[in-house]
Design an enzyme around this catalytic site. Structure first.
Site, PDB file in Angstrom:
ATOM      1  N   GLY A 268       0.801  -1.218   0.000  1.00  0.00           N
ATOM      2  CA  GLY A 268       0.000   0.000   0.000  1.00  0.00           C
ATOM      3  C   GLY A 268       0.833   1.268   0.000  1.00  0.00           C
ATOM      4  O   GLY A 268       0.636   2.154  -0.824  1.00  0.00           O
ATOM      5  N   MET A 270       4.717   3.142   2.066  1.00  0.00           N
ATOM      6  CA  MET A 270       5.899   2.899   2.898  1.00  0.00           C
ATOM      7  C   MET A 270       6.312   4.164   3.629  1.00  0.00           C
ATOM      8  O   MET A 270       6.403   5.241   3.032  1.00  0.00           O
ATOM      9  CB  MET A 270       7.034   2.384   1.996  1.00  0.00           C
ATOM     10  CG  MET A 270       8.308   2.074   2.733  1.00  0.00           C
ATOM     11  SD  MET A 270       8.061   0.744   3.962  1.00  0.00           S
ATOM     12  CE  MET A 270       9.228   1.277   5.201  1.00  0.00           C
ATOM     13  N   GLU A 271       6.611   3.987   4.912  1.00  0.00           N
ATOM     14  CA  GLU A 271       6.810   5.117   5.836  1.00  0.00           C
ATOM     15  C   GLU A 271       8.234   5.659   5.879  1.00  0.00           C
ATOM     16  O   GLU A 271       8.623   6.252   6.899  1.00  0.00           O
ATOM     17  CB  GLU A 271       6.411   4.660   7.244  1.00  0.00           C
ATOM     18  CG  GLU A 271       7.346   3.614   7.893  1.00  0.00           C
ATOM     19  CD  GLU A 271       6.894   2.164   7.745  1.00  0.00           C
ATOM     20  OE1 GLU A 271       6.158   1.865   6.785  1.00  0.00           O
ATOM     21  OE2 GLU A 271       7.299   1.339   8.580  1.00  0.00           O
ATOM     22  N   ASN A 272       9.037   5.522   4.825  1.00  0.00           N
ATOM     23  CA  ASN A 272      10.405   6.025   4.829  1.00  0.00           C
ATOM     24  C   ASN A 272      10.487   7.404   5.483  1.00  0.00           C
ATOM     25  O   ASN A 272       9.675   8.282   5.188  1.00  0.00           O
ATOM     26  CB  ASN A 272      10.918   6.146   3.397  1.00  0.00           C
ATOM     27  CG  ASN A 272      10.531   4.970   2.550  1.00  0.00           C
ATOM     28  OD1 ASN A 272      10.927   3.859   2.829  1.00  0.00           O
ATOM     29  ND2 ASN A 272       9.722   5.214   1.530  1.00  0.00           N
ATOM     30  N   HIS A 304      -1.825   6.350   8.433  1.00  0.00           N
ATOM     31  CA  HIS A 304      -1.005   5.212   8.874  1.00  0.00           C
ATOM     32  C   HIS A 304       0.484   5.488   8.649  1.00  0.00           C
ATOM     33  O   HIS A 304       1.293   5.346   9.575  1.00  0.00           O
ATOM     34  CB  HIS A 304      -1.439   3.956   8.121  1.00  0.00           C
ATOM     35  CG  HIS A 304      -0.654   2.730   8.464  1.00  0.00           C
ATOM     36  ND1 HIS A 304      -1.088   1.797   9.381  1.00  0.00           N
ATOM     37  CD2 HIS A 304       0.535   2.279   8.017  1.00  0.00           C
ATOM     38  CE1 HIS A 304      -0.191   0.835   9.486  1.00  0.00           C
ATOM     39  NE2 HIS A 304       0.814   1.087   8.660  1.00  0.00           N
ATOM     40  N   GLU A 305       0.844   5.896   7.459  1.00  0.00           N
ATOM     41  CA  GLU A 305       2.268   6.126   7.164  1.00  0.00           C
ATOM     42  C   GLU A 305       2.791   7.305   7.973  1.00  0.00           C
ATOM     43  O   GLU A 305       3.908   7.274   8.481  1.00  0.00           O
ATOM     44  CB  GLU A 305       2.488   6.356   5.665  1.00  0.00           C
ATOM     45  CG  GLU A 305       1.960   5.251   4.755  1.00  0.00           C
ATOM     46  CD  GLU A 305       2.360   3.846   5.154  1.00  0.00           C
ATOM     47  OE1 GLU A 305       3.449   3.657   5.723  1.00  0.00           O
ATOM     48  OE2 GLU A 305       1.556   2.915   4.901  1.00  0.00           O
ATOM     49  N   HIS A 308       3.515   6.332  11.517  1.00  0.00           N
ATOM     50  CA  HIS A 308       4.738   5.535  11.657  1.00  0.00           C
ATOM     51  C   HIS A 308       5.936   6.413  12.041  1.00  0.00           C
ATOM     52  O   HIS A 308       6.936   5.903  12.537  1.00  0.00           O
ATOM     53  CB  HIS A 308       5.070   4.837  10.332  1.00  0.00           C
ATOM     54  CG  HIS A 308       4.544   3.437  10.202  1.00  0.00           C
ATOM     55  ND1 HIS A 308       4.639   2.496  11.207  1.00  0.00           N
ATOM     56  CD2 HIS A 308       3.962   2.792   9.149  1.00  0.00           C
ATOM     57  CE1 HIS A 308       4.118   1.349  10.784  1.00  0.00           C
ATOM     58  NE2 HIS A 308       3.688   1.494   9.545  1.00  0.00           N
TER      59      HIS A 308
HETATM   60  N1  TRP Z   1       5.654  -0.726   6.345  1.00  0.00           N
HETATM   61  C1  TRP Z   1       4.671  -0.655   5.304  1.00  0.00           C
HETATM   62  C2  TRP Z   1       3.382  -0.233   5.964  1.00  0.00           C
HETATM   63  O1  TRP Z   1       2.780  -0.930   6.689  1.00  0.00           O
HETATM   64  C3  TRP Z   1       4.480  -1.960   4.596  1.00  0.00           C
HETATM   65  C4  TRP Z   1       5.240  -2.134   3.320  1.00  0.00           C
HETATM   66  C5  TRP Z   1       5.256  -1.300   2.290  1.00  0.00           C
HETATM   67  C6  TRP Z   1       6.001  -3.247   2.903  1.00  0.00           C
HETATM   68  N2  TRP Z   1       5.987  -1.839   1.263  1.00  0.00           N
HETATM   69  C7  TRP Z   1       6.457  -3.028   1.623  1.00  0.00           C
HETATM   70  C8  TRP Z   1       6.333  -4.436   3.498  1.00  0.00           C
HETATM   71  C9  TRP Z   1       7.206  -3.933   0.918  1.00  0.00           C
HETATM   72  C10 TRP Z   1       7.105  -5.358   2.809  1.00  0.00           C
HETATM   73  C11 TRP Z   1       7.545  -5.110   1.516  1.00  0.00           C
HETATM   74  O2  TRP Z   1       2.954   0.846   5.856  1.00  0.00           O
HETATM   75 ZN    ZN Z   2       2.549   0.095   8.519  1.00  0.00          ZN
END
Ligand code: TRP
Ligand code: ZN
Length: 881
Positions: A268, A270-272, A304-305, A308
């Site tokens: 979905g 990613m929380e970089n 959500h992100e 994080h």
């Molecule tokens: N940490 C992400 C979330 O929950 C999840 C996630 C995004 C992820 N891309 C990924 C996990 C690729 C494994 C591989 O918001």
């Molecule tokens: Zn998450």
């Protein structure tokens, strides 16, 4: 010979790293097929590390181009290197600097892990173990470093250069077309939070003033032309930032917050740190292409992100077994955010539906695992409903058990004590224990034990003694690989509902600890006695779904009807309607299996009439209550010897009966609740739209003369995607006369919008008709299908496998064969997407014997494949075990 699985990684084997990496200086020279990465790391041996302990770095598919220690090129006999591993045999005992040069090919990266290109834009995905596909590194979450990233690229192709943190420098390189940008992230972070984006993107800009008065620049980067579709995401971001300040006192901590939307993404979002990367379906929205559900999803995923940043980034995980530490807690936080933004009961019902339809079957099948697993072969396969959704339920129970005030105290201590740490579930729970002087050792079992507990309930009223007795027993059904289970601490919110619908107050309660309106069940069996109860109450148990358990409780139809009509808890009102429907659907399924006529119960059908006519019920709740359990839900309840055709027949029959009996009321509702005026995605209006469409869903099969005309007209005249896709689903699934005309019109209208076209694929893939499989096969080989795009694969194949039980489990086995072939094809390109698709077989053993045998032979075909990814090997081994 088939590929062998590697030994499992185990929690009990955890060792702290022998070396620290304190700073990382990256120089990344972008090129489509040969990107060069120079990584300069400062390394310190950890306390207790013996002199000369080898320094071993992770890699994945890497080519080493240069290696220097403290500025001197390393002799070849001082190290060994493979694409997967770089080892320095005898590093210095003092802190040292290592410079590692690698090259990678972003265009050839079809796994979408590490650095890849999506529609020409360079982007990264490093969680969980993608950073090692960029450079050799200690790619584990307990190695926290301060990153400085210099990106170099063609100014023409990549005017936008982004990385984590704050921008510090930018300029041209010589007199070439190339330019550079340097980013610095002052917050130490694990490698999985690293990110880089470079491309020709449009920027939508805004700003936010934090509670302490710092001004944060907010940007959303999208493909040119999509700027107008970012307004909702930006608004959601600002509301998330404010909410986290107001609710938990948590503030943002950089000068900029960037979001980038890409169209090829495995998950979905990613929380970089400071640079969230999103699947564009969770960013882009306008009324023309996004449904009310899409708007709600965007709001939730943006939140959500963002959340994080504290639960995940400032405080991260010690190792990947602790994944729920950040995911369960962050899902809990985004659920709370949505509840505050919208309707709390509606959100709760939506979350419980998701939990029961995704997590319960996972917990009841071969892929069951504890919220905190103890072993894994491939960590990518543990981003599951159990870790996320059950993980959030466990946090929610913690709040229920402790009460809101003490829960907040524990959470405050967690942020205070662990800011900057890579930590564990034990440390998390210890904060709540220390802040509230509570022993949570029994509660901790929720993290350790797989399987959904079943609570058996028996009640008895004694009019003479004026007592009401409740016998409770908890048990976890057998889970593969789990020998025994121990009783968990289960919070059961409850009420004793009197004939007038009001809650009765007992004079005393014996046999269980009570906190407010919650029973705290701690033993395997407990006998609870309520005294001073003159008349027989109806027990309303598990209000608000206070624990992720199944209830084994026989309640009379009259009792359920009382709860359906009068329970003060909106969740249990909804649940009572669902239970009545489920009981009836199980009975009808049984009759369908033995070829008896299907004779829907008059009185259950009447319950739906009363829900429909209830003037006080909120439209969104009403729409949910009028939604019958899905075929998959019914299959789960049937449990074994499942015949999807019988389930389908039973559900269709009940639906038609409700429609025919309540035709007039449905006709009124579909008009009365249709919102007027310009489209608005707010919860109130969306709730009315949901009810109007739900009414239309029944009306379409009510036998009314004007039904197909009304559906076509609403489709044709729709000014928003919710109505348009709702009608297209009816036209397609119920094989109405204008089906093909509508599908064509939709395609012509949305051909240029990939997200809208995903819906077109999904609608067709989930049609129950007998030729859907052949149709899906032809769509898959057609020009509009894109195997390289995960959203498209999910829209066509995943939704077929999980949302079309009768066609997937077709009696000729062709549905299983088709998905198996697809998994094998996709596995070569993108193992994460393939293994996810493969999980659609997880309930195969519950099928009746013919289908079960067909599923097994299809699965064996995968298992015998020689070149299977580690992801798919892990899933297939566990599915067949
Ligand atoms: N940490 C992400 C979330 O929950 C999840 C996630 C995004 C992820 N891309 C990924 C996990 C690729 C494994 C591989 O918001
Ligand atoms: Zn998450």
């Amino acid at each position: 010979m088939r590929s062998e699985s590697a030994p499992a990684i185990r929690l009990e084997d955890y060792q702290p790293p022998a070396y620290r990496i304190d700073t990382v200086h990256l120089t990344i020279r972008l090129h489509p097929s040969e990107t060069e990465i120079v990584s300069v790391v400062s390394v310190t041996p950890a306390e207790g590390t013996a002199t000369g302990t080898p320094f071993v770095l992770d890699g994945d598919d890497l080519t080493l181009r240069g290696l220097a220690l403290n500025g001197e090129t390393l002799e070849e006999d001082a190290y060994s290197v493979t694409p997967e591993r770089l080892e320095l045999f005898s590093p210095p005992a003092e802190p040292f600097e290592l410079s590692v040069t690698t090259t990678i090919n972003p265009d050839a990266n079809t796994q979408l892990m590490g650095l890849y290109r999506s529609s020409g834009t360079y982007c990264t995905q490093c969680e969980a173990e993608g950073f090692r596909r960029i450079t050799y590194f200690l790619d584990r979450p307990d190695v926290l470093a301060v990153y400085t990233t210099r990106i170099e690229a063609s100014r023409t192709d990549c005017p936008i250069l982004l990385a984590n943190g704050n921008p510090v420098e930018a300029g041209d390189i010589d007199n070439s077309d190339r330019h550079f940008c340097v980013w610095h992230d002052p917050h130490p972070k694990p490698a999985y939070l690293f990110a880089l984006v470079a491309g020709d993107l449009a920027r939508v800009q805004d700003s936010f003033e934090t509670m302490s008065g710092a001004l944060v620049e907010l940007n959303i980067f999208v493909e040119h032309g999509n700027e107008a579709m970012c307004a909702w995401a930006m608004d959601s971001l600002k509301r998330s930032m404010r909410w986290d300040e107001e609710t938990f006192g948590l503030e943002y901590d950089l000068e900029v917050f960037n979001i980038v939307a890409v169209s090829d993404f495995n998950m979905g979002a990613m929380e970089n740190k400071g640079l969230n990367i999103f699947n564009d379906k969770y960013v882009l929205a306008d009324p023309e292409t996004a449904t009310d559900q899409d708007y709600a999803n965007i709001e939730a995923v943006i939140a959500h992100e963002y959340f994080h940043n504290w639960t995940g980034n400032r405080i991260t995980c010690r190792d990947w077994f602790q994944l729920c530490l950040k995911e369960g807690l962050t899902v809990f936080r985004d659920q709370e955010f949505t509840s505050d933004m919208r309707s709390r009961p509606v959100k709760r019902i939506a979350d419980v539906r998701l939990l029961k339809s995704h997590q319960f079957p996972e917990d009841a099948g071969p892929l069951a695992h504890p919220v905190r697993p103890r072993a894994y072969h491939e960590i990518n396969n543990f981003y599951t409903a159990t870790v996320y959704e059950k993980g959030a339920e466990v946090v929610r129970m913690l709040k229920t058990v402790l009460g809101a005030a003490d829960f907040r105290k524990g959470l405050d201590l967690y942020f205070e004590r662990h800011d900057g740490d890579a930590t564990t579930i034990e440390a998390f729970l210890a904060c709540f224990e220390d802040a509230t002087e509570t022993d949570l050792s029994q509660f901790a079992r929720w993290y350790e034990q797989a399987g959904t507990p079943v609570i058996s309930v028996k009640t008895r009223h004694d009019p003479e003694r004026q007592t009401f007795t409740v016998d409770l027993a908890q048990e976890i059904p057998p889970v593969p690989g789990q020998k025994t289970s121990k009783p968990a601490l289960i919070p059961l919110r409850f009420g004793l509902v009197g004939a007038d619908g009001n809650d009765m107050i007992a004079a005393r309660v014996d046999g269980i600890e009570i906190a407010g309106d919650v029973m705290l069940m701690e033993k395997a069996r407990q006998k609870v006695t309520f005294s001073g109860v003159a008349s027989k109450p109806v027990l309303s148990l598990l209000r608000g779904f206070s624990a992720p358990v199944r209830l084994d409780q026989t309640q009379s139809e009259d009792d359920l009807k009382l709860l359906a009509a009068r329970d003060s808890d909106p969740f249990n009102r909804w649940q009572a309607v669902q239970t009545l429907a489920m009981q009836e659907l199980l009975r009808l399924t049984q009759r369908a299996r033995s070829n008896e006529t299907l004779d829907p119960s008059h009185s259950v059908v009447e319950v739906f009439g009363r829900v429909l006519q209830d003037a006080e019920l909120d439209p969104a709740l009403k729409a949910l209550a009028l939604t019958l359990p899905s075929e998959a839900d019914i299959a789960q309840e049937v449990g074994k010897d499942v015949d999807p055709d019988a389930i389908h027949a039973a559900r269709q029959r009940l639906r038609t009966e409700i429609a025919v009996r309540h035709r007039a009321a449905l006709s009124a509702a579909l008009n009365d609740f249709m919102p007027s005026g310009a489209y608005s995605p707010d919860a109130q209006t969306a709730g009315k739209r949901a009810l109007s469409n739900r009414a239309l869903h029944y009306y379409a099969v009510s036998g009314a003369d004007d039904a197909s005309e009304i559906v076509w007209e609403r489709f044709d005249g729709a000014d928003n995607m919710t109505d348009r896709i709702g009608c297209l689903t009816l036209l397609t699934h119920d094989e109405m006369p204008d089906r093909d005309k509508a599908l064509d019109a939709y395609r012509v209208r949305h051909e240029d919008n990939s997200l809208a076209m995903d819906k077109w694929f999904m609608v067709q893939a989930t049609a129950p008709g007998p030729d859907t499989l052949e149709h899906v096969q032809s769509l898959k080989s057609g020009s509009l299908f894109e195997e390289s795009n995960p959203n498209r694969v999910r829209a066509l194949l995943q939704s077929f496998a999980t949302g079309n039980p009768t066609q997937f489990a077709r009696i000729d086995g062709a549905g299983f064969e088709f998905i198996v072939e697809s998994v094998l094809e996709i596995d070569k390109r993108n193992p994460q997407v393939a293994s996810r698709l493969l999980t659609s077989f997880r309930s195969w053993r519950a099928l009746e014997s013919v289908r079960c045998a067909l599923a097994e032979s299809a699965l064996l075909k995968i298992s015998s494949c020689e070149e299977l990814s580690r992801d798919s090997r892990d899933i297939i081994d566990r599915t067949l075990q």
